[in-house]
Write a protein that holds these residues in place. Sequence first.
Motif, mmCIF file in Angstrom:
data_model
loop_
_atom_site.group_PDB
_atom_site.id
_atom_site.type_symbol
_atom_site.label_atom_id
_atom_site.label_comp_id
_atom_site.label_asym_id
_atom_site.label_seq_id
_atom_site.Cartn_x
_atom_site.Cartn_y
_atom_site.Cartn_z
ATOM 1 N N PHE A 9 -13.985 0.080 -2.868
ATOM 2 C CA PHE A 9 -12.671 0.585 -2.870
ATOM 3 C C PHE A 9 -12.271 -0.645 -4.476
ATOM 4 C CE2 PHE A 9 -7.885 -0.079 -1.963
ATOM 5 C CZ PHE A 9 -7.786 1.128 -2.606
ATOM 6 N N ALA A 13 -10.898 0.758 -7.086
ATOM 7 C CA ALA A 13 -9.011 0.663 -7.105
ATOM 8 C C ALA A 13 -8.326 -0.045 -8.024
ATOM 9 C CB ALA A 13 -8.709 0.643 -6.028
ATOM 10 N N VAL A 46 -12.089 7.736 -6.692
ATOM 11 C CA VAL A 46 -11.219 7.668 -4.979
ATOM 12 C C VAL A 46 -11.570 8.335 -4.148
ATOM 13 C CG1 VAL A 46 -8.801 6.955 -4.088
ATOM 14 C CG2 VAL A 46 -9.889 5.709 -6.468
ATOM 15 N N LEU A 104 8.650 -0.500 -7.761
ATOM 16 C CA LEU A 104 7.393 -0.118 -7.007
ATOM 17 C C LEU A 104 7.797 -1.116 -5.709
ATOM 18 C CD1 LEU A 104 4.472 -0.331 -7.604
ATOM 19 C CD2 LEU A 104 3.750 -2.473 -8.272
ATOM 20 N N ILE A 107 9.077 1.739 -3.271
ATOM 21 C CA ILE A 107 8.072 2.229 -2.413
ATOM 22 C C ILE A 107 6.782 1.682 -1.733
ATOM 23 C CG2 ILE A 107 5.601 3.973 -3.277
ATOM 24 C CD1 ILE A 107 7.287 4.502 -6.041
ATOM 25 N N VAL A 108 5.912 0.418 -2.375
ATOM 26 C CA VAL A 108 6.232 -0.527 -1.689
ATOM 27 C C VAL A 108 5.608 -0.788 0.102
ATOM 28 C CG1 VAL A 108 4.423 -2.699 -1.335
ATOM 29 C CG2 VAL A 108 4.751 -1.100 -3.205
ATOM 30 N N ALA A 111 6.305 2.881 1.955
ATOM 31 C CA ALA A 111 4.735 3.113 2.442
ATOM 32 C C ALA A 111 3.857 1.935 3.765
ATOM 33 C CB ALA A 111 3.496 3.337 0.829
ATOM 34 N N LEU A 112 4.439 0.386 3.466
ATOM 35 C CA LEU A 112 4.212 0.121 4.429
ATOM 36 C C LEU A 112 4.577 -0.316 5.132
ATOM 37 C CD1 LEU A 112 3.192 -3.139 2.574
ATOM 38 C CD2 LEU A 112 1.898 -1.368 2.977
ATOM 39 N N TRP A 116 2.133 6.550 9.914
ATOM 40 C CA TRP A 116 1.637 7.526 9.651
ATOM 41 C C TRP A 116 0.370 8.096 9.648
ATOM 42 C CZ3 TRP A 116 5.401 8.486 6.619
ATOM 43 C CH2 TRP A 116 6.205 7.516 5.108
ATOM 44 N N THR A 117 -0.387 7.321 10.067
ATOM 45 C CA THR A 117 -1.247 7.822 10.799
ATOM 46 C C THR A 117 -1.643 8.687 12.406
ATOM 47 O OG1 THR A 117 -2.263 5.530 11.160
ATOM 48 C CG2 THR A 117 -3.142 6.867 9.401
ATOM 49 N N LEU B 5 -5.556 3.426 5.167
ATOM 50 C CA LEU B 5 -4.363 4.122 4.945
ATOM 51 C C LEU B 5 -3.551 3.999 3.656
ATOM 52 C CD1 LEU B 5 -3.222 6.683 4.205
ATOM 53 C CD2 LEU B 5 -1.455 6.504 6.250
ATOM 54 N N ASP B 6 -2.334 2.135 4.093
ATOM 55 C CA ASP B 6 -2.051 1.315 3.140
ATOM 56 C C ASP B 6 -2.605 0.992 1.962
ATOM 57 O OD1 ASP B 6 -0.434 2.020 5.075
ATOM 58 O OD2 ASP B 6 -0.391 -0.372 6.508
ATOM 59 N N SER B 7 -3.639 1.311 1.518
ATOM 60 C CA SER B 7 -4.717 0.127 0.517
ATOM 61 C C SER B 7 -4.398 1.468 -0.672
ATOM 62 C CB SER B 7 -5.716 0.240 0.397
ATOM 63 O OG SER B 7 -6.062 -0.841 1.867
ATOM 64 N N TYR B 8 -4.811 2.826 -0.026
ATOM 65 C CA TYR B 8 -4.558 3.854 -0.979
ATOM 66 C C TYR B 8 -3.094 4.438 -0.657
ATOM 67 C CZ TYR B 8 -9.384 4.654 -0.063
ATOM 68 O OH TYR B 8 -10.814 4.544 0.701
ATOM 69 N N LEU B 9 -2.275 3.872 -0.063
ATOM 70 C CA LEU B 9 -0.793 4.149 -0.501
ATOM 71 C C LEU B 9 -0.416 3.237 -1.702
ATOM 72 C CD1 LEU B 9 1.048 4.547 2.717
ATOM 73 C CD2 LEU B 9 -0.096 6.563 0.897
ATOM 74 N N LEU B 10 -0.910 1.905 -1.506
ATOM 75 C CA LEU B 10 -0.430 0.974 -2.331
ATOM 76 C C LEU B 10 -0.968 1.737 -4.430
ATOM 77 C CD1 LEU B 10 -0.712 -2.520 -0.901
ATOM 78 C CD2 LEU B 10 1.282 -0.937 -1.153
ATOM 79 N N LEU B 11 -2.754 1.946 -3.965
ATOM 80 C CA LEU B 11 -2.497 2.432 -5.153
ATOM 81 C C LEU B 11 -2.337 3.470 -6.195
ATOM 82 C CD1 LEU B 11 -4.767 2.122 -7.927
ATOM 83 C CD2 LEU B 11 -6.027 3.974 -5.662
ATOM 84 N N ALA B 13 1.373 4.455 -5.528
ATOM 85 C CA ALA B 13 2.534 3.482 -5.689
ATOM 86 C C ALA B 13 2.340 2.970 -7.329
ATOM 87 C CB ALA B 13 2.873 2.329 -4.376
#
Lengths: 215, 103
Positions: A9, A13, A46, A104, A107-108, A111-112, A116-117, B5-11, B13
């Motif tokens: 990953f 990434a 990915v 950014l 959004i970050v 997202a954090l 979410w899961t 999941l967070d890692s993929y969300l960062l990518l 973003a």
Amino acid sequence: MMDLQQFLFLAIAAFTGLSAVAVLVSQNIVRSAVWLLFTLAGTAGVFFLLGADFVAATQLIIYVGGILVLVVFGVMLTAQGPFVTMKVGAAEWVVASVVGVLLLGAIVITALRGPWTDDAAPQMEDPERSASSAELGMSFLGVSQVTPPAKLRGIGLHHPFLLEKTEQGTKPASAPERKQMAYLLPFEIVSVHLLVVLIGAAYLARAKRRRGVVT
Amino acid sequence: VTIGLDSYLLLGAVLFVCGALCMAMKRNAIGVLMGVELVLNGANINFVAFARYNRAFQIEGQAFALFVIVMAAAEAAVALAIVLNFYNNHLTVDVDTAEELKG
């Protein structure tokens, strides 16, 4: 010590993200196209990591094989002298950097935040966690029976959208109703849409006499 | 580090922001189109990551990602046709010169 999953990953990434940044910062449009190729291929990697084999293969075929060829043809047809490198002013770079960092960050942070899961520690090794291409195809045929009932914490089963009316009041939608969601109609619409769009594109890009040119 | 999941969300973003800036900054119309592709790819990474990590979206995430890919193909075809048309009429692909519709 990293295991293979983490190493793959991080490598993919970093490759994808850096290629995307390079698309942005490279001034030469031909180089941008090449970096876009790397970004799209990295995105396919990915998808493979996420267990979405069919989506990854589709990404490789349509994006890398189709859209990128279109873009490269567009570049070749229009790259005449001054249009290969179009400089952007330093002031615009400063403004864009500030706006980009702010966007950014927003959004970050979003997202954090928030769960979410549906469970605490999803097992990446569990092959049941990603839909097979057979299940995906069945959902496009409208006979999806594989989606488990929603356990989404973000919306919650008590959200009005998911409630069904009964005589006693409202109760959470039971599992069979949730299982009926499948994608036959959107699939047909998108296929007809693709046909219409391609005919329209061929009509738009047809060979025409240039304005003002007398033959 | 744990890959969640967070890692993929960062990518996703990162790809989204790069694409948005690409759309705003590039003067070449095809560069703007590349920015659109980057944005769609960032969104697709989010879709597929949610399909993996959230049982409720197991099918939906991948199905929407496929729809996005097909829509991107259609969008790229039409946008490139428009760019070629514009180039035929104006002999440039600089989006700053496309100001005939300015009020």
